[in-house]
Enzyme design. Structure first.
Site, short mmCIF file in Angstrom:
data_model
loop_
_atom_site.label_atom_id
_atom_site.label_comp_id
_atom_site.label_asym_id
_atom_site.label_seq_id
_atom_site.Cartn_x
_atom_site.Cartn_y
_atom_site.Cartn_z
N LYS A 68 22.18 15.35 27.29
CA LYS A 68 20.99 16.03 27.80
C LYS A 68 20.76 15.77 29.31
CE LYS A 68 16.23 16.21 26.41
NZ LYS A 68 15.43 15.92 25.20
N LYS A 97 23.37 20.03 26.58
CA LYS A 97 21.85 20.75 26.69
C LYS A 97 21.58 20.64 28.27
CE LYS A 97 17.30 20.30 25.42
NZ LYS A 97 16.22 19.27 24.97
#
Ligand code: PBG
Length: 331
Positions: A198, A251
């Protein structure tokens, strides 16, 4: 002269008709691979709409149950829940309260739509008054103190009915802490979908409007990854797999297709791509101005994410896409 007018290779043969193109298409996706994020509000006074995310609502619990039913009817298989609590404090207490907003929503949704796979995000940022993803000690986010609270949240969410928990705070050891806590609470079957890679992305802006989770000081670069790094993403994924992640997330998605591709080539676990709020907002904004054709652009984006190697895609477009397909199927 004759050679100039006669190409030796003719790749256009395979593009001549729609049927032929369909026959040789390399990448397909369907709504069964899409996960719809949903925001649930504890307090009716929190506005339902989010200006930077047109089409996305913050649901009350009753509305969320109805929405879950509609999503299942449309053929969607999974939702990802985020909570907007009525009370925030410095320890994010509402994240691990057994009567917390997501816990309550999970019980209600699972009672009505048990077949819908419910993923619960596990993070503190929506629940802390300072907006950081963990506990702040002396101005810094304390890793190990945060793990204890994340584990507590995961157990509470799993008990409330979450089929999957998604640790998203980017604390070191979060997957191991949660797996250990789940197992010692008799929750061996709860799946962990880890936000493994992330990045600290400016594309999360609209989400923070929706979740009211913008940090009050500093930023998230001390725990989320540098957007420039792909080898580090692979190290993060390797750690999470080793710690017991069942699925891993990369992500954001569209600006990180190379990271998705690299992860796909290295790991055999199911891979999810999170097409985040800012990706959604860009498409909605351009479409509302008539600058992009929304259906075509969304289909192309979903194809690209899958072509890069994602098995699952978390996207705010999921419900729209399912509705467009249903409409097309029924003429
Ligand atoms: C919670 C969390 C965030 C997102 C998913 N889980 C926000 C953040 O890290 O700031 C972002 C999702 C999106 O932008 O759609 N930590």
């Amino acid at each position: 002269m004759a050679e100039l007018r006669s190409a030796a290779k003719r790749p256009r043969r395979l593009r001549r008709t729609a049927v032929i193109r369909d026959l040789v298409r390399e990448t397909r996706w369907d709504v069964g691979h899409l996960i719809q994020p949903m925001f649930v509000r504890e307090d009716e006074r929190i506005a339902a709409t989010v200006p930077s995310m047109p089409g996305i609502r913050r649901f009350t619990i009753d509305e969320a149950v109805k929405e879950a039913g509609s999503l299942a009817d449309l053929g969607l298989k999974a939702i990802l829940l985020f909570g907007l609590p009525s009370m925030k404090d410095d320890a994010g207490t509402a994240a691990y309260a057994d009567d917390g907003v997501v816990q309550t929503a999970l019980r209600a949704i699972k009672a009505e739509v048990p077949e819908l796979v419910a993923v619960a995000d596990v993070c503190l940022c929506e629940y802390t008054d300072h907006g950081h993803c963990g506990v702040v000690v002396d101005g810094h986010v304390d890793n190990d103190a945060s793990l204890v609270l994340m584990a507590r949240a995961a157990v509470s969410l799993a008990r409330a009915g979450a089929d999957v928990v998604g640790p998203s705070a980017m604390m070191d050891g979060q997957v191991r802490a949660i797996r250990t806590a789940l197992d010692s609470s008799g929750l061996q079957d709860t799946i962990i979908m880890a936000y493994a890679a992330k990045h600290a992305s400016a594309f999360y802006g609209p989400f923070r409007d929706a979740a009211d989770s913008t940090p009050r000081f500093g930023d998230r670069r001390g725990y989320q990854m540098d957007p420039a790094n792909v080898r580090e993403a692979l190290r993060e994924i390797a750690l999470d797999v080793d710690e017991g992640a069942d699925l891993v997330i990369v992500k954001p998605a569209l600006p990180y297709l190379d990271v998705i591709r690299a992860a796909r080539e290295r790991f055999d676990v199911p891979l999810a791509a999170y097409s985040v709020s800012g990706e959604y907002a860009m498409v909605k904004a351009a479409a509302s101005l008539g600058w992009l054709e929304e259906h075509a652009v969304v289909a192309e984006i979903l194809t690209a994410i899958r072509r890069a190697g994602a098995d699952l895609t978390i996207t705010y477009h999921a419900k729209d896409v399912a509705e467009w397909q249903r409409r097309r199927a029924h003429g």
